[in-house]
Design an enzyme around this catalytic site. Structure first.
Site, short mmCIF file in Angstrom:
data_model
loop_
_atom_site.label_atom_id
_atom_site.label_comp_id
_atom_site.label_asym_id
_atom_site.label_seq_id
_atom_site.Cartn_x
_atom_site.Cartn_y
_atom_site.Cartn_z
N ASP A 1 50.14 67.41 122.79
CA ASP A 1 50.90 66.15 122.81
C ASP A 1 50.40 65.19 123.88
O ASP A 1 50.26 63.99 123.63
CB ASP A 1 52.41 66.41 122.94
CG ASP A 1 52.75 67.28 124.13
OD1 ASP A 1 51.82 67.85 124.75
OD2 ASP A 1 53.94 67.38 124.46
N ASP B 1 51.67 76.48 121.42
CA ASP B 1 53.13 76.33 121.42
C ASP B 1 53.69 75.92 120.05
O ASP B 1 54.89 76.06 119.81
CB ASP B 1 53.56 75.27 122.45
CG ASP B 1 53.06 75.57 123.84
OD1 ASP B 1 52.79 76.75 124.13
OD2 ASP B 1 52.93 74.63 124.65
N GLN C 1 47.86 85.20 126.19
CA GLN C 1 48.21 84.61 124.90
C GLN C 1 47.24 83.52 124.46
O GLN C 1 47.23 83.10 123.30
CB GLN C 1 49.62 83.98 124.97
CG GLN C 1 50.71 84.98 125.08
CD GLN C 1 51.97 84.40 125.70
OE1 GLN C 1 52.88 84.04 125.00
NE2 GLN C 1 52.01 84.31 127.02
O1 F6P Z 1 50.88 74.27 126.32
C1 F6P Z 1 50.24 75.50 126.31
C2 F6P Z 1 50.66 76.35 127.46
O2 F6P Z 1 49.96 77.58 127.36
C3 F6P Z 1 52.15 76.56 127.61
O3 F6P Z 1 52.65 77.50 126.71
C4 F6P Z 1 52.23 76.94 129.07
O4 F6P Z 1 53.50 76.59 129.61
C5 F6P Z 1 51.17 76.12 129.70
O5 F6P Z 1 50.26 75.75 128.68
C6 F6P Z 1 50.42 76.81 130.81
O6 F6P Z 1 49.51 75.92 131.34
P1 F6P Z 1 48.42 76.31 132.43
O7 F6P Z 1 47.26 76.90 131.69
O8 F6P Z 1 48.09 75.03 133.07
O9 F6P Z 1 49.03 77.30 133.37
#
Ligand code: F6P
Length: 364
Positions: free
Chosen positions: A118, A142, A290
């Site tokens: 987004d 997500d 994940q």
């Molecule tokens: O938007 C994808 C995502 O993996 C979310 O599920 C999670 O909150 C966030 O990104 C984690 O981001 P980062 O890789 O910056 O820790």
């Protein structure tokens, strides 16, 4: 030769490389198009010296199987909010979007394909409003973009979370424990809900259904049976108690675009103990597992469809639009629609009904 530049922005996600490969393979069939990639989203264009690489057959051979993105990504800054260090050591954001568009002209780029979530789609929309020939491709584990039925990467994340539940079930039953699995998803509960159904969890806590801790305890008590039973709880990182707040993780990275969630599983265990739930409990935070590793076949296929469609949109001049999947078709939608509203789990939808139908408790 005409040039199309590809950039991957935001958090990475399994399937990004399959999109890149599909764009290159489809472009090759047109002969007069060259594909280039900007390293770490638009940073590669704005950096001095510029970091742009040629994406040809050799560069993309076999990459549909690989996780991550061969051109790198970032979820910090961006052309409208480039992190700038002031003389006093503090950081502020500078708008470098005009400079970036000029640089793209100088580099002979005719069109841009921006693959992102987004945040990236909003940046693409703003760049398009400034006249850039840009097309969006949605990505995120997500699955929280409403313009598309699914984003690639989501099913792989669900698979990984489900495998984690499968593993936790065996150890929970050996030890008569309550095991809590925290999964990603930001403000959407899609990964948690799907993994809870597929893995057979007893409790599933998601942002869309704020939970009552006493109801969670009642369900766990019925399963735990004074240490003779066991239970699995899948909790989405964005889940909250009724009238509660998000559990926020530490974030000291300059220019980071989002609130960083994390730690809600520990809070849940703490709160359950505080209200008197007396069981052996352990927490697993699945985290970036994940997002890593190879995409499952479904995501490779969806990503390939998105890549081919994105390049065909370049040929048709459908700038200012994003690729989307609306079963059974791959279509395009204007950015305004793409960023309009998030895709959240419907608390009265069929998937929740299914989960409740097999006895999964949401703490409501
Ligand atoms: O938007 C994808 C995502 O993996 C979310 O599920 C999670 O909150 C966030 O990104 C984690 O981001 P980062 O890789 O910056 O820790």
């Amino acid at each position: 030769m005409k040039r199309v530049l590809v950039a991957t922005g935001g958090g990475d996600c399994p399937g990004l490389n399959a999109v890149i490969r599909a764009i290159v393979k489809r472009a090759k069939r047109e002969r007069e198009w060259e594909v280039v990639g900007s390293i770490q989203s638009f940073d590669g264009i704005l950096r001095e010296p510029t970091e742009i690489i040629i994406l040809d057959d050799k560069a993309v051979a076999g990459i549909h199987v690989q996780g991550g993105t061969i051109i790198g990504t970032t979820n910090k800054g961006g052309p409208f909010a480039w992190p700038y260090k002031e003389k006093d050591g503090t950081w502020s954001a500078v708008d470098r979007s005009d400079e970036m568009i000029r640089k793209l002209q100088y580099l002979g780029v005719d069109a841009v394909i921006s693959i992102g979530g987004d945040g990236s789609q909003k940046i693409s929309q703003a760049l398009h409003q400034k006249g850039l020939n840009i097309i969006g491709v949605p990505k995120t584990i997500d699955n929280d973009l409403s313009a598309t039925d699914f984003t690639f990467g989501f099913q792989t994340a669900v698979q990984i979370a489900t495998e984690a539940v499968d593993k936790l079930v065996t150890t929970a039953s050996s030890h008569n424990r309550v095991l809590v699995l925290e999964v990603m998803g930001r403000n959407a509960g899609w990964i948690a809900l799907n993994a809870a159904i597929a893995g057979g969890a007893e409790v599933c806590l998601i942002p869309e259904i704020p939970y009552d801790i006493y109801k969670v305890m009642d369900k766990l008590n019925s399963r735990y049976n004074k240490g003779k039973g066991n239970a699995i709880v899948v909790i989405a990182e964005g889940a909250t108690q009724k009238d509660g707040n998000l559990t926020i993780g530490k974030n000291d990275e300059v220019g980071y675009e989002n609130i960083r969630l994390g730690g809600v599983s520990h809070k849940l265990v703490h709160d359950l103990k505080t209200i008197g739930f007396d069981a052996d409990m352990r927490v697993t935070v699945l985290g970036h597992l994940q997002r890593g590793g190879i995409p499952i076949a479904y995501d490779r296929i969806l990503a390939t469809q998105f890549g081919v469609k994105a390049f065909e949109m370049v040929l048709e001049g459908r700038y200012g639009e994003m690729v989307a999947y609306r079963h059974p078709k791959i279509i395009s939608v204007p950015f305004s629609e793409a960023v309009d509203k998030p895709n959240f789990v419907d608390p009265s939808g069929d998937l929740i009904k299914t989960a409740k139908g097999i006895g999964i408790n949401f703490g409501d």
